[in-house]
Design a protein around this motif. Structure first.
Motif, PDB file in Angstrom:
ATOM      1  N   PRO A 835      39.020 -20.067  17.243  1.00 30.14           N
ATOM      2  CA  PRO A 835      38.734 -18.693  17.692  1.00 30.14           C
ATOM      3  C   PRO A 835      39.889 -17.715  17.539  1.00 30.14           C
ATOM      4  CG  PRO A 835      37.991 -20.297  19.313  1.00 30.14           C
ATOM      5  CD  PRO A 835      38.851 -21.029  18.341  1.00 30.14           C
ATOM      6  N   TRP A 836      41.097 -18.220  17.252  1.00 26.41           N
ATOM      7  CA  TRP A 836      42.245 -17.325  17.234  1.00 26.41           C
ATOM      8  C   TRP A 836      42.503 -16.746  15.844  1.00 26.41           C
ATOM      9  CZ3 TRP A 836      41.975 -17.548  22.065  1.00 26.41           C
ATOM     10  CH2 TRP A 836      41.824 -18.751  22.746  1.00 26.41           C
ATOM     11  N   VAL A 837      41.871 -17.330  14.832  1.00 30.66           N
ATOM     12  CA  VAL A 837      42.192 -16.925  13.462  1.00 30.66           C
ATOM     13  C   VAL A 837      41.692 -15.519  13.158  1.00 30.66           C
ATOM     14  CG1 VAL A 837      41.884 -17.495  11.018  1.00 30.66           C
ATOM     15  CG2 VAL A 837      42.225 -19.317  12.671  1.00 30.66           C
ATOM     16  N   ASN A 838      40.484 -15.176  13.606  1.00 31.72           N
ATOM     17  CA  ASN A 838      39.902 -13.889  13.242  1.00 31.72           C
ATOM     18  C   ASN A 838      39.927 -12.877  14.383  1.00 31.72           C
ATOM     19  OD1 ASN A 838      37.839 -15.021  14.842  1.00 31.72           O
ATOM     20  ND2 ASN A 838      36.294 -13.773  13.808  1.00 31.72           N
ATOM     21  N   LEU A 839      40.871 -13.035  15.291  1.00 38.46           N
ATOM     22  CA  LEU A 839      40.961 -12.090  16.407  1.00 38.46           C
ATOM     23  C   LEU A 839      41.272 -10.671  15.958  1.00 38.46           C
ATOM     24  CD1 LEU A 839      42.917 -13.970  19.219  1.00 38.46           C
ATOM     25  CD2 LEU A 839      40.621 -13.020  19.374  1.00 38.46           C
ATOM     26  N   SER A 840      42.090 -10.546  14.947  1.00 38.47           N
ATOM     27  CA  SER A 840      42.667  -9.249  14.612  1.00 38.47           C
ATOM     28  C   SER A 840      41.792  -8.468  13.645  1.00 38.47           C
ATOM     29  CB  SER A 840      44.063  -9.444  13.999  1.00 38.47           C
ATOM     30  OG  SER A 840      44.680  -8.202  13.784  1.00 38.47           O
ATOM     31  N   GLY A 841      41.380  -7.293  14.089  1.00 37.64           N
ATOM     32  CA  GLY A 841      40.696  -6.368  13.214  1.00 37.64           C
ATOM     33  C   GLY A 841      41.689  -5.392  12.617  1.00 37.64           C
ATOM     34  N   GLY A 842      41.303  -4.782  11.519  1.00 36.74           N
ATOM     35  CA  GLY A 842      42.178  -3.819  10.857  1.00 36.74           C
ATOM     36  C   GLY A 842      41.706  -3.581   9.437  1.00 36.74           C
ATOM     37  N   TYR A 843      42.612  -3.115   8.593  1.00 38.54           N
ATOM     38  CA  TYR A 843      42.255  -2.842   7.206  1.00 38.54           C
ATOM     39  C   TYR A 843      42.226  -4.152   6.417  1.00 38.54           C
ATOM     40  CZ  TYR A 843      42.937   2.015   8.452  1.00 38.54           C
ATOM     41  OH  TYR A 843      42.831   3.246   9.057  1.00 38.54           O
ATOM     42  N   LEU A 844      41.172  -4.327   5.642  1.00 36.32           N
ATOM     43  CA  LEU A 844      40.911  -5.574   4.933  1.00 36.32           C
ATOM     44  C   LEU A 844      41.536  -5.561   3.537  1.00 36.32           C
ATOM     45  CD1 LEU A 844      37.233  -5.975   6.134  1.00 36.32           C
ATOM     46  CD2 LEU A 844      39.193  -7.360   6.818  1.00 36.32           C
ATOM     47  N   PRO A 845      41.666  -6.727   2.908  1.00 35.57           N
ATOM     48  CA  PRO A 845      42.427  -6.822   1.653  1.00 35.57           C
ATOM     49  C   PRO A 845      41.970  -5.913   0.535  1.00 35.57           C
ATOM     50  CG  PRO A 845      42.083  -9.002   2.554  1.00 35.57           C
ATOM     51  CD  PRO A 845      41.273  -8.069   3.398  1.00 35.57           C
ATOM     52  N   ASN A 846      40.660  -5.597   0.456  1.00 40.43           N
ATOM     53  CA  ASN A 846      40.173  -4.744  -0.628  1.00 40.43           C
ATOM     54  C   ASN A 846      40.108  -3.271  -0.246  1.00 40.43           C
ATOM     55  OD1 ASN A 846      39.563  -6.791  -2.713  1.00 40.43           O
ATOM     56  ND2 ASN A 846      38.183  -7.575  -1.142  1.00 40.43           N
ATOM     57  N   ASP A 847      40.877  -2.908   0.771  1.00 38.07           N
ATOM     58  CA  ASP A 847      40.951  -1.503   1.185  1.00 38.07           C
ATOM     59  C   ASP A 847      41.990  -0.778   0.339  1.00 38.07           C
ATOM     60  OD1 ASP A 847      40.501   0.701   3.282  1.00 38.07           O
ATOM     61  OD2 ASP A 847      42.684   0.429   3.313  1.00 38.07           O
ATOM     62  N   HIS A 848      41.523   0.152  -0.478  1.00 36.55           N
ATOM     63  CA  HIS A 848      42.405   1.050  -1.237  1.00 36.55           C
ATOM     64  C   HIS A 848      42.010   2.466  -0.836  1.00 36.55           C
ATOM     65  CE1 HIS A 848      44.097  -2.005  -3.956  1.00 36.55           C
ATOM     66  NE2 HIS A 848      42.901  -2.563  -3.905  1.00 36.55           N
ATOM     67  N   ARG A 849      42.899   3.178  -0.179  1.00 38.38           N
ATOM     68  CA  ARG A 849      42.529   4.472   0.374  1.00 38.38           C
ATOM     69  C   ARG A 849      42.146   5.493  -0.702  1.00 38.38           C
ATOM     70  NH1 ARG A 849      41.870   3.280   3.723  1.00 38.38           N
ATOM     71  NH2 ARG A 849      43.477   3.199   5.300  1.00 38.38           N
ATOM     72  N   HIS A 850      42.891   5.508  -1.789  1.00 34.74           N
ATOM     73  CA  HIS A 850      42.665   6.520  -2.822  1.00 34.74           C
ATOM     74  C   HIS A 850      42.487   5.846  -4.180  1.00 34.74           C
ATOM     75  CE1 HIS A 850      43.996   9.466   0.149  1.00 34.74           C
ATOM     76  NE2 HIS A 850      45.054   8.690   0.368  1.00 34.74           N
ATOM     77  N   GLN A 851      41.488   6.310  -4.942  1.00 32.63           N
ATOM     78  CA  GLN A 851      41.226   5.772  -6.266  1.00 32.63           C
ATOM     79  C   GLN A 851      40.909   6.938  -7.209  1.00 32.63           C
ATOM     80  OE1 GLN A 851      38.150   2.639  -6.003  1.00 32.63           O
ATOM     81  NE2 GLN A 851      38.515   2.650  -3.794  1.00 32.63           N
TER      82      GLN A 851
END
Length: 997
Positions: A835-851
């Motif tokens: 249960p501790w592995v996926n506790l943290s939410g945030g920006y995911l690896p395929n997040d690129h703000r500008h393209q």
């Protein structure tokens, strides 16, 4: 005179409106099957509308309804002449129409009554607009033709074509792939002539025809209609070239010599070289020949192509001590047969092979002197396979059409070394004295062979009923993997040497004989079997023109997946997965130039075959124990190595972990598992500014629901901390029903319900006392984007396309693979092991703000063209991973960093702090490709084309990925944290010479 002028103006205005209608196909698609296109429009009530392809003689005829509407579906991609007549008299000028893949081209034919007397009998062909607005579409897609690709600096592979579409990016992992709209690389689908060629083993990859075999691509990035499913990412849809009534032949050569490649940079960290890549380079040559034409004029056509490929890459290992030189010399071929049985019935057959054989010779290497010594191994790799399908298309009646398809897709994956035949792997614990030479002569621990075969059939129908177009169909796949895995070497044994004492009892209950201080475990670990997955779907869709300017699209798709064990029993089975789709398109001005459109849809993702194989196979885990009698020193290719000498056997052979049969899987899979699905909403606006310029803006929101992954269930609700079950495939954060111990007597005897949002993981204090249970957070991933695009169509002088995407991808789970930890076992990630592995939410690896993406071509003269393609991409998130957590001693990648008492063996005594996801970013990357093309018409039929392209012109070798392990042991800071590990490929040149005659 004034009346003639007015009528001429009206005619020019009608021609312009027609031109706009003819090009409504590039940025989106509408109600066409996945191998062809459609012509729709209006003419005089009851008029006969005929579309004819001059190149093949194919003619399709329908009668317009009472309101003048007509529809010509299932038309092969090509150029058509469209005429309309009533009572034997023409009622419209002939229109030259381009039908493109997956698109509906709107042709509102100009009635003769608007023409003047002096214009009677004169046919005017309106110019074709390559890009404008399709007011009948509710989805987003990008069409790219073979002709456009030949004008641009686009590398010769399907991935490079897909990357031209807005919002599509390379995956942020060492295992490659492409990401659509924030999804992982394991969520996409790929089609060739309607045949699904997606790799169903782990869903990252696809079978790829020789590049010159393709005619047109369509990259679907969202809102696709109900005949497409089994994807929560994107769709790449391609159609191949075909023959015509004109005999044609040609040849194309492509050169990429190593001399045209920039040197790959070596990488240094704290003054030490940790990546040696300056010796890495390759040479590539491709020779393609094709022929096409009629077998029977207007009836039977062929296209055949053969491509010989020479590819010789070489690379060193990171230390620069081993050099591998590869040699690939494979012939690729493709063929297409088209039979126009009559004007109402067509049959086509397509086949291609992407089989590839590679031999890699491995040498010892001295980087300082740039010399190689004796060869110590050879690596053989076989990939790809044969692919084919047959498609029958029929106009049953004017308002009812049908398409039937059946085909097969094959993929082999078999990599092995010469040492895998001759050498067993050997390892020992540090307490056992070493032999002074390497242990064993193999660094490999697995020999894996896999043959995948997809058998696919589908039926699609279109039925026009007044203002309603009803589309319905069925598709069925049987995906079979024949898989085997074992250790290398004679007998397929892995030898492990352990320290011990005489008289000690070891794992199998045997007793170590007197005089021995070490023993050997000879282990056979083998998985083999035939693993089958069945996927099927029904769909129905109603496209209702509520008014002439407002279209409502409502569809429903029902999916079912059945993944089976190595013995053929259902393992993970899900059905009645209902995927609704709802869209609209509003032609604001009623002239086909401006629209607002929207789409709501649900999409389901199947379970990859790797899950069946890894958990539902016939596992043989056989362990035999021997006393250790020292080492035997052997020699291989001039290099000495040591093998253990086996003394007397200790105890019985232990196969309790796997005896070669599948066994009882009820304790390893949720009995009532829910499927993985994604909901998507799109709202957009498009407008044709002129007959060549158009622009658009759209917003997309995606939300992924659920995951299917493995969880370690260490406690059941009723047994006070006991009731350990083990790793179970299920939906983290949801109710799980699994076979276990219901009465707490230590023996599984029935099904147990576990609410994994609250239960399933045992908690203990520092003294080992049971404290209760904890559950998992539900997986979540949300993606939002704003996309802006402007397009200027090619007019023999220049073209231009630019897009900008502003996007966010957030959550606590990327998808079925982990890019940030480089884990590509689809559906078996570390995300939910505890249960501790996926506790943290945030920006995911395929997040690129500008393209930013810009591409264009300019014709300097009729014989010279220049092209460019630019991508600017902001960086991806970086997470500083730790090891362990404040609650137990697990060592997975975690979002906790130990800061105090880290050496304490009791995990609860340690002090941790959170390490948030995506706190840092990799740098921006820029990639500029450029080309110059020379065109020479040798005579009326012979044409010479010479294109020289330079990829990554500025030789940017920026960082794409870094070491994200902040701690690799509890409390131990990783000295290589943030060390760059993956980079842009260096500049290279490519010369393509083609001759068509």
């Amino acid at each position: 005179m004034g009346e003639i002028t007015t009528n001429r103006r009206a005619l020019r205005h009608g021609a312009l409106c027609l031109a706009i209608g003819l090009g409504l196909a590039v940025s989106s698609s509408a109600f066409a099957a996945n191998t062809d296109g459609t012509i729709v429009g209006r003419t005089k009530s009851g008029a006969t509308v005929t579309a004819r392809d001059p190149a093949t003689g194919l003619t399709r005829t329908v009668t317009a309804d009472a309101e003048g509407n007509f529809r010509l579906p299932y038309l092969p991609v090509g150029r058509y002449q469209v005429d309309s007549s009533k009572d034997g008299k023409p009622v419209a000028t002939t229109a030259d129409v381009t039908v493109s893949l997956g698109n509906a081209t709107t042709v509102n034919l100009v009635e003769r009554g608007s023409a003047t007397t002096e214009l009677e009998g004169v046919q005017v062909s309106a110019p074709v607009v390559i890009s404008a607005v399709d007011v009948s579409s509710t989805e987003t897609a990008t069409n790219i033709s073979r002709e456009e690709i030949r004008r641009l600096p686009v590398d010769q592979n399907v991935q490079s074509v897909a990357l031209l579409a807005p919002g599509v990016n390379k995956g942020n992992a060492g295992f490659g792939g492409i990401s659509f709209g924030g999804s992982s690389v394991a969520e996409n689908s790929f089609y060739v002539n309607g045949l699904n060629v997606t790799d169903f083993y782990n869903r990252n990859g696809f079978s790829e025809a020789p590049f010159a075999f393709y005619q047109e691509f369509q990259v679907k990035t969202g809102g696709y209609s109900v005949e497409f499913g089994r994807t929560t990412g994107g769709v790449v849809n391609a159609v191949t070239r075909s023959g015509t009534n004109e005999f044609k032949a040609g040849a194309e050569m492509t050169f990429e010599p190593s001399a045209w490649q920039a040197t790959t940079k070596n990488r240094y960290w704290d003054g030490e070289r940790y990546i040696t890549s300056s010796e890495d380079h390759y040479s590539r040559t491709k020779m393609n020949v094709y022929a096409s034409g009629p077998i029977v004029k207007d009836k039977l056509f062929f296209f055949a192509m053969y491509e010989a490929r020479g590819y010789t890459p070489q690379n060193t290992d990171n230390l620069g001590t081993v050099l591998t030189q590869n040699d690939t010399d494979s012939g690729f071929w493709g063929a297409k047969i088209d039979w126009h049985i009559n004007d109402k019935n067509l049959f086509e057959f397509m086949a291609f092979s992407d089989k590839d054989k590679n031999v890699g010779s491995v040498y010892n290497y001295d980087y300082a002197t740039h010399t190689k010594s004796q060869r110590n191994d050879q690596i053989f790799s076989d990939t790809g396979g044969k692919n084919w399908n047959g498609t029958f298309t029929s106009y049953l009646v004017d308002n009812l059409s049908m398409k039937l398809m059946y085909g097969r897709n094959q993929r082999e994956d078999f990599t092995r070394a010469q040492s895998d035949i001759e050498c067993n792997p050997v390892a020992k614990v540090s307490a056992v004295p070493g032999p002074g030479v390497p242990l064993g002569c193999s660094t490999s621990t697995a020999v894996i062979k896999r043959n995948d075969t997809r058998k696919q059939g589908r039926a699609d129908f279109e039925w026009s009923l007044g203002d309603h177009l009803i589309r319905f169909g069925y598709d069925h796949e049987v995906d079979t993997s024949i898989y085997s895995r074992h250790y290398p070497g004679p007998g397929a044994y892995y030898y492990n040497i352990y320290a011990t004492t005489p008289g000690a009892t070891i794992e199998n209950g045997g007793v170590v004989p007197a005089g021995y201080n070490a023993y050997v475990r000879a282990r056979r670990y083998e998985i083999a079997g035939t693993f089958e997955t069945t996927n099927n779907a029904y769909y129905v869709e109603d496209n209702w023109n509520i008014t002439p300017d407002f279209l409502l699209n409502a569809g429903l798709r029902r999916d079912a997946f059945d993944n089976k064990t190595g013995e053929g029993a259902s393992y993970i089975k899900m059905d009645n997965m209902i995927a609704p789709r709802l869209g609209f398109s509003w032609d604001l001005k009623g002239d086909g130039t401006t629209k607002i459109f929207g789409n709501l849809g649900r999409y389901y993702l199947p379970v990859a075959n790797v899950i069946n194989i890894k958990q539902a196979g016939g596992l043989l885990d056989q362990r035999t124990y021997y006393a250790f009698d020292g080492y035997q020193i052997l020699d291989r290719n001039g290099s000495p190595y040591a093998m253990p000498i086996l003394g007397p056997q200790i105890g019985p052979v232990d196969d309790s972990q796997g005896n070669g049969t599948v066994g009882d899987l009820r304790a390893e899979v949720d009995k009532h598992m829910d499927s993985v699905y994604q909901d998507e909403a799109i709202l957009g606006f498009q407008q044709a500014i002129t007959d060549k310029w158009s622009w658009g803006v759209s917003g997309t929101y995606r939300k992924l629901h659920d995951a299917i992954d493995d969880m370690e269930i260490s406690a059941t609700p009723q047994c006070g901390g006991d009731g350990y079950i083990g790793y179970v495939m299920g939906n983290p954060g949801r109710k799980l029903t699994v076979y276990g111990d219901t009465n707490c007597d230590g023996t599984p005897d029935g099904y147990i319900d576990i609410d994994t949002s609250k239960q399933g993981w045992a908690l203990y204090d520092a003294q080992g006392n049971y404290l209760g249970q904890r559950g998992w957070k539900k997986p979540r991933r949300s993606f939002g984007s704003l996309e802006f695009q402007v397009d200027r169509a090619w007019d023999e002088k220049w073209m231009f396309n630019a897009s900008y995407v502003l996007s966010w991808s957030r959550g606590n789970a990327e998808g079925p693979v982990n890019s940030d930890t480089n884990f590509d076992d689809t559906g078996r990630t570390e995300n939910f092991d505890d249960p501790w592995v996926n506790l943290s939410g945030g920006y995911l690896p395929n997040d690129h703000r500008h393209q930013f993406k810009v591409r264009g071509t300019y014709a300097i003269t009729p014989h010279w063209q220049v092209g460019a393609d630019l991508t600017a991409l902001s960086g991806s998130p970086i997470t500083g991973y730790g090891v362990g957590n404040p609650y137990d001693a697990t060592v997975y990648h975690s979002y906790f960093i130990c800061v105090e008492n880290c050496a304490d063996p009791i995990s609860q005594n340690r002090v941790y702090q959170r390490s948030p996801r995506g706190e840092d970013r990799t740098p921006w990357t820029f990639n500029l490709n450029a080309s110059i093309t020379y065109l020479m018409p040798l005579d009326e039929k012979n044409n010479l084309r010479v294109k020289f392209a330079v990829y990554n012109l500025l030789n940017q070798q920026r960082t794409l990925g870094v070491d994200q392990d902040l701690q690799t042991s509890v409390g131990g800071l990783n000295p290589t944290y943030l060390q760059p590990q993956r980079f842009q490929s260096p500049r290279f040149g490519q010369l393509t010479v083609s001759l068509d005659f």
